[in-house]
Enzyme design. Structure first.
Site, mmCIF file in Angstrom:
data_model
loop_
_atom_site.group_PDB
_atom_site.id
_atom_site.type_symbol
_atom_site.label_atom_id
_atom_site.label_comp_id
_atom_site.label_asym_id
_atom_site.label_seq_id
_atom_site.Cartn_x
_atom_site.Cartn_y
_atom_site.Cartn_z
ATOM 1 N N GLY A 11 37.443 55.511 37.861
ATOM 2 C CA GLY A 11 38.351 54.453 38.306
ATOM 3 C C GLY A 11 39.804 54.833 38.103
ATOM 4 O O GLY A 11 40.638 53.989 37.762
ATOM 5 N N ARG A 13 42.235 55.399 40.001
ATOM 6 C CA ARG A 13 43.271 54.851 40.891
ATOM 7 C C ARG A 13 43.594 53.393 40.597
ATOM 8 O O ARG A 13 44.535 52.843 41.152
ATOM 9 C CB ARG A 13 42.830 54.989 42.354
ATOM 10 C CG ARG A 13 42.974 56.404 42.896
ATOM 11 C CD ARG A 13 42.723 56.416 44.384
ATOM 12 N NE ARG A 13 43.124 57.668 44.999
ATOM 13 C CZ ARG A 13 42.971 57.952 46.287
ATOM 14 N NH1 ARG A 13 42.417 57.054 47.088
ATOM 15 N NH2 ARG A 13 43.361 59.105 46.778
ATOM 16 N N GLY A 17 42.549 52.716 34.941
ATOM 17 C CA GLY A 17 42.312 54.154 34.996
ATOM 18 C C GLY A 17 43.568 54.972 35.239
ATOM 19 O O GLY A 17 43.753 56.044 34.639
ATOM 20 N N TYR A 137 30.586 38.138 35.487
ATOM 21 C CA TYR A 137 31.338 39.321 35.060
ATOM 22 C C TYR A 137 31.209 39.515 33.549
ATOM 23 O O TYR A 137 30.981 40.630 33.063
ATOM 24 C CB TYR A 137 32.810 39.163 35.448
ATOM 25 C CG TYR A 137 33.705 40.298 34.991
ATOM 26 C CD1 TYR A 137 33.693 41.518 35.662
ATOM 27 C CD2 TYR A 137 34.558 40.151 33.903
ATOM 28 C CE1 TYR A 137 34.503 42.564 35.255
ATOM 29 C CE2 TYR A 137 35.369 41.181 33.488
ATOM 30 C CZ TYR A 137 35.347 42.385 34.166
ATOM 31 O OH TYR A 137 36.149 43.423 33.758
ATOM 32 N N LYS A 141 29.662 42.734 31.366
ATOM 33 C CA LYS A 141 30.426 43.485 30.367
ATOM 34 C C LYS A 141 29.777 43.422 28.988
ATOM 35 O O LYS A 141 29.824 44.386 28.219
ATOM 36 C CB LYS A 141 31.869 42.973 30.322
ATOM 37 C CG LYS A 141 32.689 43.375 31.538
ATOM 38 C CD LYS A 141 32.768 44.877 31.658
ATOM 39 C CE LYS A 141 33.489 45.342 32.912
ATOM 40 N NZ LYS A 141 33.532 46.815 32.996
ATOM 41 N N PRO A 164 39.979 44.878 26.285
ATOM 42 C CA PRO A 164 41.393 44.521 26.456
ATOM 43 C C PRO A 164 41.567 43.073 26.877
ATOM 44 O O PRO A 164 40.716 42.491 27.543
ATOM 45 C CB PRO A 164 41.874 45.457 27.570
ATOM 46 C CG PRO A 164 40.808 46.501 27.706
ATOM 47 C CD PRO A 164 39.535 45.848 27.280
ATOM 48 N N THR A 165 42.694 42.499 26.499
ATOM 49 C CA THR A 165 43.071 41.171 26.953
ATOM 50 C C THR A 165 43.574 41.256 28.396
ATOM 51 O O THR A 165 43.443 42.302 29.052
ATOM 52 C CB THR A 165 44.137 40.586 26.007
ATOM 53 O OG1 THR A 165 44.351 39.215 26.343
ATOM 54 C CG2 THR A 165 45.461 41.340 26.102
ATOM 55 N N ASP A 325 41.477 25.149 35.950
ATOM 56 C CA ASP A 325 42.340 25.856 35.000
ATOM 57 C C ASP A 325 41.677 27.114 34.436
ATOM 58 O O ASP A 325 42.359 28.038 34.009
ATOM 59 C CB ASP A 325 42.675 24.938 33.808
ATOM 60 C CG ASP A 325 43.933 24.121 34.056
ATOM 61 O OD1 ASP A 325 44.841 24.623 34.730
ATOM 62 O OD2 ASP A 325 43.994 22.978 33.578
#
Length: 362
Positions: A11, A13, A17, A137, A141, A164-165, A325
């Site tokens: 990844g 690009r 990545g 998703y 993960k 990561p946030t 939200d």
């Protein structure tokens, strides 16, 4: 990692990545194995098998993923779980099969429960239900994280998962249907600024680079205005330009500059092993992943107002409270990463300025 080791950045690009690749080059690494999506579809099991057999990477950064914001997560639920599971399964298994020395798997802090205690440390994983809008998703993960953990425990591999946030930075995805909140806000507010100043050359240039539903810069003004209006950039009856934002603006978010995330990832690959992350004196070994973030938060409304001010947009922000939200609060506890020796340096004010400069120049 040796400076001439064979490193596969999956990844390379994308937002994540490309930042990792730049960081590695800056640190003196020279031997990269890179493939575009057209050259290697990571969902294709046979193609991935062949790639690992032929190229034999020694280190892998698994940053390739099918990602998006709240709109995309709502529309493409099957794609989010299926594609991400396919990518992870193919890459992690083949890393094991061909003897990769070390692998870094990148997830997201959306793996944590919707109502997790704040700030969220690694131990809150799987303690209560997920946010519904990004559940497919998140589950993918979580599966990738557990796959790394399980291969380490069963086969003695050295695979590390980092979460990561919310990220933003150069090469971000600015697709108004699929992008995350901050790049979407920056693009919409920059387009609003172009519209209120009558800068049609900038609008057309923007759409030529990033068409909206096949409408590019060659379209008529009326077609462009219709498409901008659909995505929340419009002129009101009073003649002011308005930018629409989904929700109330009250949810709190943490944002991390992508190049700092990349620095943290390379730091972990260079300095941290799975053995360093295993809990001591515990029968059950779990939650060995690492949060990556700033430990600071800002509301969606405040970040929109910060972008408005920084971009010089004089129009109005309209918060559409009929839209969802998402999770109201999502702050990470980064004490584990800080204890390992890495801390962030770029706060949101500087990051937004850098991001708008990058966007206007690209």
């Amino acid at each position: 990692m040796e400076k001439d080791a064979r490193i596969f950045v999956a990844g390379h690009r994308g937002l994540v990545g490309s930042a990792i690749l730049r960081n590695l080059k800056e640190k003196g690494y020279t031997n990269f194995i890179l493939r575009t999506h057209k050259e290697l579809d990571l969902c294709d099991q046979l193609a991935v098998n062949r790639f690992f057999d032929e190229e034999k990477p020694e280190y892998v950064f698994l940053s390739a993923a099918f990602v998006g914001g709240i709109v995309a997560n709502s529309l493409y639920r099957a794609d989010f779980i299926y594609r991400n599971l396919q990518i992870q399964n193919n890459v992690i298994y083949n890393a094991y099969r061909t003897g990769v020395k070390k692998l870094l798997f990148l997830g997201s802090t959306c793996i944590y429960p919707r109502d997790a205690k704040q700030p969220m440390d690694e131990e809150v994983l799987l303690t209560s239900p997920l946010e519904y809008t990004n559940e497919p998703y998140a589950i993918a993960k979580i599966a990738g994280l557990k796959m790394c953990e399980s291969f380490n425990l069963q086969y003695g591999t050295n695979y590390i998962a980092v979460m990561p946030t919310n990220l933003y930075g150069p090469n971000d995805n600015f697709d108004l249907e699929r992008s995350h909140v901050l790049p979407a806000l920056i693009r919409k507010i920059c387009l609003g600024r172009y519209l209120e100043t009558g800068n049609w050359s900038a609008i057309r240039s923007d759409l030529d680079k990033r068409p909206i539903e096949s409408v590019d810069g060659k379209a008529s003004e009326s077609d462009i205005l219709d498409k901008l209006d659909k995505y929340g950039v419009r002129k009101t009856t009073e003649g002011k330009v308005q930018v629409e934002i989904w929700g109330t603006g009250t949810p709190m978010r943490e944002f991390l500059w992508s190049e700092e995330m990349a620095d943290a990832c390379v730091f972990v690959m260079e300095n941290v092993d799975f053995e360093d992350l295993k809990p001591k004196n515990k029968k059950e070994i779990r939650n060995c992943h690492i949060n990556i973030g700033t430990g600071k938060e800002i509301s969606i409304g405040d970040v929109a107002r910060l972008i408005k001010k920084t971009a010089g947009f004089d129009g109005e922000l309209y918060f559409n409270t009929d839209k969802p939200d998402g999770t109201m609060k999502k702050l990470t506890d980064v004490s584990k990463l800080n204890a390992l020796g890495w801390h962030h340096k770029i706060d949101i004010e500087e990051g937004v300025r850098k991001m708008i400069e990058w966007y206007n120049n690209n």
